[in-house]
Design a protein around this motif. Sequence first.
Motif, short mmCIF file in Angstrom:
data_model
loop_
_atom_site.label_atom_id
_atom_site.label_comp_id
_atom_site.label_asym_id
_atom_site.label_seq_id
_atom_site.Cartn_x
_atom_site.Cartn_y
_atom_site.Cartn_z
N GLN A 51 3.12 12.16 -0.56
CA GLN A 51 1.90 12.86 -0.19
C GLN A 51 1.21 13.53 -1.38
N ASN A 52 2.03 14.07 -2.24
CA ASN A 52 1.48 14.85 -3.35
C ASN A 52 1.55 14.14 -4.69
N ALA A 53 1.89 12.88 -4.65
CA ALA A 53 2.12 12.19 -5.93
C ALA A 53 0.81 11.75 -6.58
N ARG A 54 0.82 11.77 -7.89
CA ARG A 54 -0.28 11.16 -8.64
C ARG A 54 0.10 9.74 -9.05
N LEU A 55 1.39 9.46 -9.05
CA LEU A 55 1.89 8.18 -9.56
C LEU A 55 3.04 7.71 -8.66
N VAL A 100 5.93 9.96 -18.39
CA VAL A 100 5.27 9.15 -17.35
C VAL A 100 6.27 8.81 -16.25
N GLN A 101 7.43 8.32 -16.69
CA GLN A 101 8.44 7.93 -15.69
C GLN A 101 8.78 9.10 -14.78
N GLN A 102 8.85 10.32 -15.38
CA GLN A 102 9.24 11.48 -14.56
C GLN A 102 8.19 11.88 -13.51
N GLN A 103 6.96 11.51 -13.75
CA GLN A 103 5.94 11.82 -12.74
C GLN A 103 6.00 10.89 -11.54
N GLY A 136 -7.49 10.63 -14.93
CA GLY A 136 -7.54 11.37 -13.69
C GLY A 136 -7.47 10.55 -12.42
N ILE A 137 -7.08 9.28 -12.54
CA ILE A 137 -6.99 8.46 -11.34
C ILE A 137 -5.54 8.32 -10.91
N ARG A 138 -5.33 8.35 -9.62
CA ARG A 138 -3.98 8.17 -9.11
C ARG A 138 -3.60 6.69 -9.12
N VAL A 139 -2.30 6.42 -9.29
CA VAL A 139 -1.86 5.04 -9.52
C VAL A 139 -0.68 4.69 -8.62
N ILE A 140 -0.75 3.50 -8.06
CA ILE A 140 0.39 2.94 -7.33
C ILE A 140 0.80 1.67 -8.07
N ASP A 141 2.01 1.71 -8.66
CA ASP A 141 2.46 0.59 -9.49
C ASP A 141 3.40 -0.30 -8.68
N LEU A 142 2.99 -1.54 -8.47
CA LEU A 142 3.83 -2.46 -7.70
C LEU A 142 4.91 -3.14 -8.54
N GLY A 143 4.87 -2.98 -9.85
CA GLY A 143 5.89 -3.53 -10.73
C GLY A 143 7.14 -2.65 -10.78
N GLY A 144 8.07 -3.05 -11.63
CA GLY A 144 9.35 -2.34 -11.65
C GLY A 144 9.49 -1.29 -12.73
N ALA A 195 2.38 -0.56 -0.39
CA ALA A 195 1.45 0.12 -1.30
C ALA A 195 0.27 0.72 -0.53
N VAL A 196 -0.25 -0.02 0.44
CA VAL A 196 -1.35 0.52 1.25
C VAL A 196 -0.83 1.66 2.13
N GLN A 197 0.38 1.50 2.64
CA GLN A 197 1.00 2.58 3.42
C GLN A 197 1.08 3.86 2.57
N ASN A 198 1.45 3.69 1.32
CA ASN A 198 1.52 4.85 0.42
C ASN A 198 0.13 5.41 0.12
N LEU A 199 -0.84 4.52 -0.02
CA LEU A 199 -2.23 4.98 -0.16
C LEU A 199 -2.62 5.86 1.03
N ASN A 200 -2.28 5.39 2.23
CA ASN A 200 -2.60 6.17 3.43
C ASN A 200 -1.95 7.55 3.36
N ILE A 201 -0.69 7.57 2.99
CA ILE A 201 0.02 8.85 2.94
C ILE A 201 -0.58 9.76 1.88
N MET A 202 -0.88 9.19 0.73
CA MET A 202 -1.43 9.99 -0.39
C MET A 202 -2.80 10.58 -0.07
N THR A 203 -3.53 9.92 0.84
CA THR A 203 -4.90 10.38 1.12
C THR A 203 -5.00 11.08 2.47
N GLY A 204 -3.85 11.34 3.08
CA GLY A 204 -3.86 12.10 4.32
C GLY A 204 -4.30 11.33 5.54
N MET A 205 -4.37 10.02 5.42
CA MET A 205 -4.72 9.22 6.59
C MET A 205 -3.45 8.95 7.39
N PRO A 206 -3.62 8.49 8.64
CA PRO A 206 -2.42 8.07 9.36
C PRO A 206 -1.73 6.95 8.57
#
Lengths: 345, 345, 345, 345
Positions: free
Chosen positions: C139-143, C122-125, C92-100, C322-333
């Motif tokens: 904004q709405n991504a889990r992955l 997994v790839q499709q998510q 149930g945790i959201r993931v930001i993968d910096l690999g390829g 990745a942090v920029q995406n974290l911000n977007i995913m969590t509704g922060m500026p």
Amino acid sequence: MIRTAIIGASGYTGIELLRLLHRHPQAEVTMVTGDSTAGKQITEVYPHLQEIYQQTVEAVDPQRIAEQADIAFLAMPSGHATEIVPALLTNGIRVIDLGGDLRLPADLYRTWYGKNPVPADVQQQAVYGLSEWFCDEIQNARLIANPGCYPTATLLALLPLVKAGAIEPDSIIVDAKSGVSGAGRGVALGSLFSEVNENFKAYKVNQHQHTPEIEQQLARVAGEQITVTFTPHLVPMTRGILATCYGKVKEGWTQRRLMDLYTDVYAGKSFVRIRPFGNYPQTKEVTGSNFCDIGLSLDERTGRLTVLSAIDNLVKGASGQAVQNLNIMTGMPETEGLLSVPMYP
Amino acid sequence: MIRTAIIGASGYTGIELLRLLHRHPQAEVTMVTGDSTAGKQITEVYPHLQEIYQQTVEAVDPQRIAEQADIAFLAMPSGHATEIVPALLTNGIRVIDLGGDLRLPADLYRTWYGKNPVPADVQQQAVYGLSEWFCDEIQNARLIANPGCYPTATLLALLPLVKAGAIEPDSIIVDAKSGVSGAGRGVALGSLFSEVNENFKAYKVNQHQHTPEIEQQLARVAGEQITVTFTPHLVPMTRGILATCYGKVKEGWTQRRLMDLYTDVYAGKSFVRIRPFGNYPQTKEVTGSNFCDIGLSLDERTGRLTVLSAIDNLVKGASGQAVQNLNIMTGMPETEGLLSVPMYP
Amino acid sequence: MIRTAIIGASGYTGIELLRLLHRHPQAEVTMVTGDSTAGKQITEVYPHLQEIYQQTVEAVDPQRIAEQADIAFLAMPSGHATEIVPALLTNGIRVIDLGGDLRLPADLYRTWYGKNPVPADVQQQAVYGLSEWFCDEIQNARLIANPGCYPTATLLALLPLVKAGAIEPDSIIVDAKSGVSGAGRGVALGSLFSEVNENFKAYKVNQHQHTPEIEQQLARVAGEQITVTFTPHLVPMTRGILATCYGKVKEGWTQRRLMDLYTDVYAGKSFVRIRPFGNYPQTKEVTGSNFCDIGLSLDERTGRLTVLSAIDNLVKGASGQAVQNLNIMTGMPETEGLLSVPMYP
Amino acid sequence: MIRTAIIGASGYTGIELLRLLHRHPQAEVTMVTGDSTAGKQITEVYPHLQEIYQQTVEAVDPQRIAEQADIAFLAMPSGHATEIVPALLTNGIRVIDLGGDLRLPADLYRTWYGKNPVPADVQQQAVYGLSEWFCDEIQNARLIANPGCYPTATLLALLPLVKAGAIEPDSIIVDAKSGVSGAGRGVALGSLFSEVNENFKAYKVNQHQHTPEIEQQLARVAGEQITVTFTPHLVPMTRGILATCYGKVKEGWTQRRLMDLYTDVYAGKSFVRIRPFGNYPQTKEVTGSNFCDIGLSLDERTGRLTVLSAIDNLVKGASGQAVQNLNIMTGMPETEGLLSVPMYP
């Protein structure tokens, strides 16, 4: 034509020997060996040798080496001499070892290197190959312990002082700085570009294995025990060593007299250049060459002398001095094949 | 023994000529001139030459140069040829100009350099000194326009293609990267260490003065007008150029056939090394040497060919090619004094 | 306060996340994991974190990560996603993968990476995390498949053109240059200082795995298939990417109109800065920051457009985005914690 | 909100102040002045500030500065204080001078700088701004002589020893190494990339103007005259200083006791980090930050202590310490706006 073999083809000192010997008019490389690269063309390992060297790297076989060559250069990391030097000597070939295994007596070697020393009879045959100082012994040697890079820069800077008794023996500090190629071509975290670039650090503070090598040779020339403080540093550059050496001068030694001492001691020595007053050597000014440049500054405020010496660690600090020793051992002029203009910039 | 004069002692191409000519068995430097350094010992300007060169830098005097030397190297920045080349020619001395003043017709020179061109009769005597391609003309030349560093790397990479008609002439893009020594020894903000180090940039995008030089020589060999996109970049290193050249190959040109083309064109050319498939040149693999290393990759997905060529900008891209031209002009073997192993690492 | 976990503590992107999140006012690092360093203090691995981070590196345990954190950053080399991403998602945790591993469909991944792809579901998510272009999905991504360093610089430079149909789709060439930290902290011969310093080279010519990633995203925005020529080069510097992108512009696109296109597309995008006419970005001008700077030059002689874009490969090209995406995913500026002045010089 | 003016916008310390103050929550830059760049947008001079700073550089006008700002940073090379500091003080604005003009009494200044000193009454008002040691005086100062880069690294390393009387006062040698940005942004031959890269040298041996600054502050804390040997070296990197300091320890000082001394002296000092036994600081480990990292090694063989300290010369060695002093002078927490993770790699 002197035939030479290079044992350890893929390291930086091995490749530097190939560069230097290519321009040597009286020596040639008849054999190149290497464990990890055996069976490959040397140009596969080093494309920059394309159309210059055609050799295939061979496995290390002392008997075959002795058949193919008159003199063998051992261009491997420390710790490999026992495996191969005795067999080479038995086969009658003279050896110049660029590693550290033959430079120290067994006890000091064990303490500072943490490895098993070579057999005592082998170590005793080894002549310390600081060309400018021990030429007579080198001439007749069958086995050369080629000096380390830091000791070369340091000893050429300090030996005139200890020989003349110009300096307090317990006052010597050597603050040395080296380019990264001194660490060789082995892969290690600390040698990665991103770790070294835009970075400067000391390492092995008070624990570097070149410390006893420096002390031993200073003591030999001074005729008394000498202990030094030695701090190596890593510079974000590939080639070059600058040794900044400090010591208290004894009564009566003026800057003028010190300058005379150095010019006298190194008169006729083609590879040591003493800088005029107020001029200090930079590593780039010796890059690619076998020169050691030395500058002096006596500070009247403190009575302390600063001696700066610069070498290319892969040339005068390794492969160049090895070729210089080859020249001496074979009765050629010391400079044969070695005089070249440093590559600046 | 060929006597040479170097005009412009304090710049990097001048100092590189001193390095290269020192090992030349049939040429010597009999005179060194320089405006800003006249009257100084050359070793004051460049301590790395201590005990190698004893010359005093002299003021520029064409008549005296002509008396002292057979061939003069003009190693000054662009813009100085008019002052001195006519007077040298009048005094009967042959000249190799390492600057850009003689490489372009007057109109192109004015447009791209923004300076006054040399007199037309002087420009017309100049032979473009790309040694591998225009050897016959160089042989009989009195005046050589030594090629620019970028054009040398680019033309050696592309001329085989345009000569064979293997490439769409309007498809050529050259993305070139150079070390900082290409900017010379003049002090400028953009050449400061702190501005260049840990930095990478393009400069003079679509406006570099080497563009028409490249186009003109491509057109000459192709027999048709060729326009290229040329982007120079500055690499945080001292020496080296890598040119990455792109073009659409015409029907029927496979990687195999392209490789044959290059090996045929450069057969017998000692300084051009064609890399085997899948192997690409690095600038360090030619450092300090007169080699130009070339690698090819044909991408079947796009039909586009990538040709990579590497030179040392101060050697094959300037002083080395100048000595090569000296050799050709004086009937010596092209490689005389120039074959050496690149300094790696 | 958002709780984050960093999986892969000892690599450069992991350490960069620690640097960036330290100044983030609304996010904290609650857990740091690493296989080779598990059990060590993070300051033992990285002394520069002394008195800043106190964490002990833990072994990778998806369940525990999910308990300790809201979002996990996967900062490991490509090839590790299958081991860990599915388990993280299940917990149930959201993931930001910096690999390829999540950026390509299975067939392309297999071809270009030569490894087994992640499970299809997994790839499709995974949402491709190019923040400026796909904000809504992020904004709405889990992955998140965080973009590669080269693709980030390239896509930000080219997407405006393909979206507007301003460029011939088969004319695109990307000549990209990267600092060495892009290769990560793994020990490898090609990353050694002595091999990289004073050297410049291309690598993986026409074979780099970022090629299909670039093509896929260009095609998606263009609505048609696009094939590019892509050449990566290694620059002797630690950080920075400069992408030099070439293409033929279509009829009617003047430099003025192109400049308007870019300023329109990136209006309101804080991290993309369009340079004024005649000004081109240098990598040092974005060092340490999340900016992507872009400059344009249309050459009227050739009809070819050159777009230059510069990023810090470890920030906008990895951890910063990745942090920029974290911000977007969590509704922060989007800019939260990320606005900083580049470190110059 | 504290309003600050930066006098000397185009130099490296000026630009670093803009970087550091941008993240300061309680200070802002209300004015930027510069002689050579007056009238330009700051982004014309420094494109990396685009969309961050909008200021126009103004000419230096003390009255206007005093109206616009509460505190002025003088970020100019040494030699300019007389022109401007008295006028600023007269106008009632507090001043932090990053140059060397206020750090020495007139006679020493004249001897070591070779310039005319500032008026005595001005010099006497100046408080030496070594934040960790002279906090009380800084608090109430109207005029700060911000310490030099070498003295900052050296004094933080040595002051605990001389305060505790742990070291022989005549035994101190400081072998210091600096990145090139320490020389500022002025164009000079010795700062050219091609001269510095792949090069290492000492300069101003026994003659550097930071020598008396170090001695004076050591003496003040020791309560006795101290003379040191000081050798600065130039490292081919942009940022960073490592000072390697040597001294003879007095009877009774063990490594353990020395370590306790340092941790005691610097307890509660956020920017000084003492490394654990056997761990030595590297300059990259403080890059971009205001930290000074210190490591110790006592050699039992020689009785000599080696203290290594690393700083970023542009931060703790200049602009960062200036902001730290601003914090102290305005009653803010010393660390306000300054705590950040060093940029590694």
